[in-house]
Design a protein around this motif. Structure first.
Motif, mmCIF file in Angstrom:
data_model
loop_
_atom_site.group_PDB
_atom_site.id
_atom_site.type_symbol
_atom_site.label_atom_id
_atom_site.label_comp_id
_atom_site.label_asym_id
_atom_site.label_seq_id
_atom_site.Cartn_x
_atom_site.Cartn_y
_atom_site.Cartn_z
ATOM 1 N N ASP A 1 0.862 -1.185 0.000
ATOM 2 C CA ASP A 1 0.000 0.000 0.000
ATOM 3 C C ASP A 1 0.904 1.243 0.000
ATOM 4 N N LYS B 1 0.647 4.743 1.916
ATOM 5 C CA LYS B 1 -0.249 5.400 2.888
ATOM 6 C C LYS B 1 -0.222 6.920 2.817
ATOM 7 N N GLY C 1 -6.047 6.627 3.838
ATOM 8 C CA GLY C 1 -6.505 5.235 3.833
ATOM 9 C C GLY C 1 -5.708 4.384 2.850
ATOM 10 N N TYR D 1 -5.239 -10.006 7.948
ATOM 11 C CA TYR D 1 -4.353 -9.118 7.196
ATOM 12 C C TYR D 1 -3.146 -8.829 8.076
ATOM 13 N N ASN E 1 -5.013 -6.725 10.796
ATOM 14 C CA ASN E 1 -6.380 -6.308 10.535
ATOM 15 C C ASN E 1 -7.232 -7.558 10.382
ATOM 16 N N ARG F 1 -9.747 -8.141 8.367
ATOM 17 C CA ARG F 1 -10.577 -7.925 7.164
ATOM 18 C C ARG F 1 -9.649 -7.740 5.962
ATOM 19 N N GLY G 1 -7.772 -5.673 3.202
ATOM 20 C CA GLY G 1 -7.217 -4.319 3.177
ATOM 21 C C GLY G 1 -7.800 -3.517 2.020
ATOM 22 N N ASP G 2 -7.786 -2.216 2.190
ATOM 23 C CA ASP G 2 -8.251 -1.328 1.132
ATOM 24 C C ASP G 2 -7.184 -0.249 0.984
ATOM 25 N N PRO G 3 -6.446 -0.157 -0.099
ATOM 26 C CA PRO G 3 -6.732 -0.624 -1.453
ATOM 27 C C PRO G 3 -6.084 -1.948 -1.878
ATOM 28 N N GLU G 4 -5.535 -2.751 -0.954
ATOM 29 C CA GLU G 4 -4.854 -3.984 -1.378
ATOM 30 C C GLU G 4 -5.795 -4.960 -2.092
HETATM 31 N N1 GLY Z 1 -4.511 -0.525 3.473
HETATM 32 C C1 GLY Z 1 -4.537 -0.536 4.884
HETATM 33 C C2 GLY Z 1 -5.779 -1.037 5.474
HETATM 34 O O1 GLY Z 1 -6.652 -1.539 4.814
HETATM 35 O O2 GLY Z 1 -5.909 -0.933 6.692
#
Ligand code: GLY
Ligand code: AMP
Length: 443
Positions: free
Chosen positions: A236, A238, A250, A293, A309, A311, A313-316
């Motif tokens: 990512d 950041k 994010g 994650y 995490n 869940r 990841g966003d944007p992964e």
């Molecule tokens: N890309 C970091 C997250 O989803 O927390």
């Protein structure tokens, strides 16, 4: 590679009249969330031959191309449960951590509904920094050493006696704003005041940990108890601006195919971090049943955990799921129903890269409602992160707005394609980084 999909022109989500005969035969899935991550999940589900109908709550304009939008908030557990029952949903898939922390999985399971995601107890691996830190210490999972405080003065005295930068983490969900890397005492003091005296994120403790150095990467796995199925690694970006400058966001872009992580590194992280954590959660009585994650760092002393995490990841997710060659419904449903016969997912060989287009001003104050045109010409996947339809026009509706993702034979190839396609998108109020994957490409 089959990863370049022109997105059809934007229209409203399908109306009830458009439901076809086959809709009645296949599986119905409800996806919770409304960002780029959920668009990628919906997109992956729409490639499943078993899935005939997808709902997304609340969804967004782009997701509405592939799923029926449902105007229910992601933390409205009672509302979502009632919807799933009424619409005979076969499987629910949870995107955001807030829904998991609200206990959506526990509530659905109590009613016998299949849902992919962790219980509230298991979600603590993300929602409580101290829970995660204690777990890692107890099960010998490599991470920075730490001390936790609830008293402002004690925390400040402790930080005064240690080298800078100081890493200060609020012990709870803080929408990505709960981590401060303080360069000096003044910055540390301000952060501790905000977290412990002003209680900016609510009443909680602060974890102070050692500052680590090295490249960061994201290692996501599908986890069902002690069964851990790895996904391709990704990275990512950041910070908001080129050269990793500016405020934390994010995430402004991501890619797969990390040249600085070897197969041995991946093997080490898989066995000693992801599998150990999964085993530890089973031993603690709160098994994982969703995505784990690992936010990892390759330090001079080896690979260590920066955060877990609970869940995707966003944007992964937007760069990882397009590489999935297996039927994602089988994986989700297998984990949701605790099926021990889940087959390990198969992944494409190539790489992907995605760049986020964000509203000017993000992650600070920004305006919404700017028209976006040109998407019909884009020959890459466009995941919508924050869009809406106003008077039949596609408009910006969030901080992060779109993510353009392309596949390629290598990172340079994918990057070239993405930036070429982005140049076709017109909007007066968007900005993006021009150096995504610089760690992989720039000398
Ligand atoms: N890309 C970091 C997250 O989803 O927390
Ligand atoms: P987190 O929310 O825990 O992922 O932290 C956000 C960012 O802060 C991470 O992506 C790292 O860049 C940085 N960070 C967190 N913990 C540390 C640490 N112990 N040492 C160095 N950087 C850190």
């Amino acid at each position: 590679m089959g990863l370049v999909y022109p997105l059809p022109s934007i229209r409203h989500s399908a109306s009830a009249k458009e439901i076809r005969l086959e809709d009645c035969l296949g599986k119905t899935v409800l996806v919770i969330g409304g960002g780029g991550r959920e668009h990628a999940i919906v997109d992956a589900l729409s490639r499943s031959p078993q899935v005939s109908k997808i709902y997304c709550a609340p969804g967004n304009a782009g997701i509405g191309e592939q799923a029926f939008s449902v105007p229910i908030r992601d933390t409205d557990v009672a509302g979502l449960l009632a919807f799933a029952k009424e619409h005979e949903v076969d499987l629910t898939v949870v995107g955001p951590e807030a829904a998991l922390s609200a206990g959506i999985v526990d509530a659905f399971r109590a009613e016998g509904l299949a849902i992919f995601g962790h219980t509230k107890a298991a979600t603590q691996i993300e929602s409580s920094k101290e829970f995660a830190k204690k777990l890692m210490a107890k099960y010998d999972i490599p991470t920075a050493s730490y001390t936790a405080f609830s008293d402002y003065q004690e925390a400040l005295d402790y930080v005064k006696g240690r080298p800078f930068p100081a890493v200060l983490k609020y012990d709870g969900l803080a929408a990505g704003k709960g981590v401060v890397i303080a360069e000096n005492l003044e910055e540390a003091d301000a952060a501790l005041k905000s977290m412990l005296l002003d209680e900016s994120f609510g009443k909680g403790r602060v974890v102070v940990e050692d500052f680590l150095t090295g490249p960061e990467f994201s290692f996501m796995c599908f986890v069902n108890g002690t069964d851990v199925f790895p996904m391709p690694l990704s990275q990512d970006h950041k910070r908001a601006f080129d050269g990793d400058k500016g405020p934390n966001t994010g995430g402004m872009g991501a890619y797969t195919g990390l040249p600085f992580i070897t197969e041995e590194d991946k093997e080490f992280a898989y066995k000693n971090i992801l599998c150990k954590a999964a085993g530890a959660m089973v031993a603690e009585g709160c098994p994982l049943t969703g995505v784990l994650y690992g936010g990892l760092m390759k330090t001079p002393a080896g690979i260590k955990v920066i955060e877990f995490n609970a869940r995707f990841g966003d944007p992964e997710t937007e760069v990882v799921l397009p590489l999935l060659n297996s039927d994602i419904y089988d994986i989700f449903y297998g984990i949701a129903t605790n099926d021990s016969r889940i087959v390990a997912p198969v992944w494409e060989e190539g790489v992907t890269l995605g760049v986020v287009l964000a509203s000017k001003g993000y992650p600070g104050h920004y305006q919404k409602g700017y028209p976006i045109t040109g998407l019909a010409c884009v020959k890459a996947m466009v995941y919508h992160m924050g869009t809406a339809i106003t008077d039949d026009n596609l408009v910006t509706n969030g901080g992060r707005v779109l993510m353009v993702v392309a596949g390629g034979k290598d990172v340079a190839d994918a990057r070239k394609k993405v930036y070429k396609e982005i140049s076709k998108i017109n909007c007066d109020n968007l900005f993006y980084r021009t150096d995504i994957a610089h760690c992989a490409l720039d000398k």
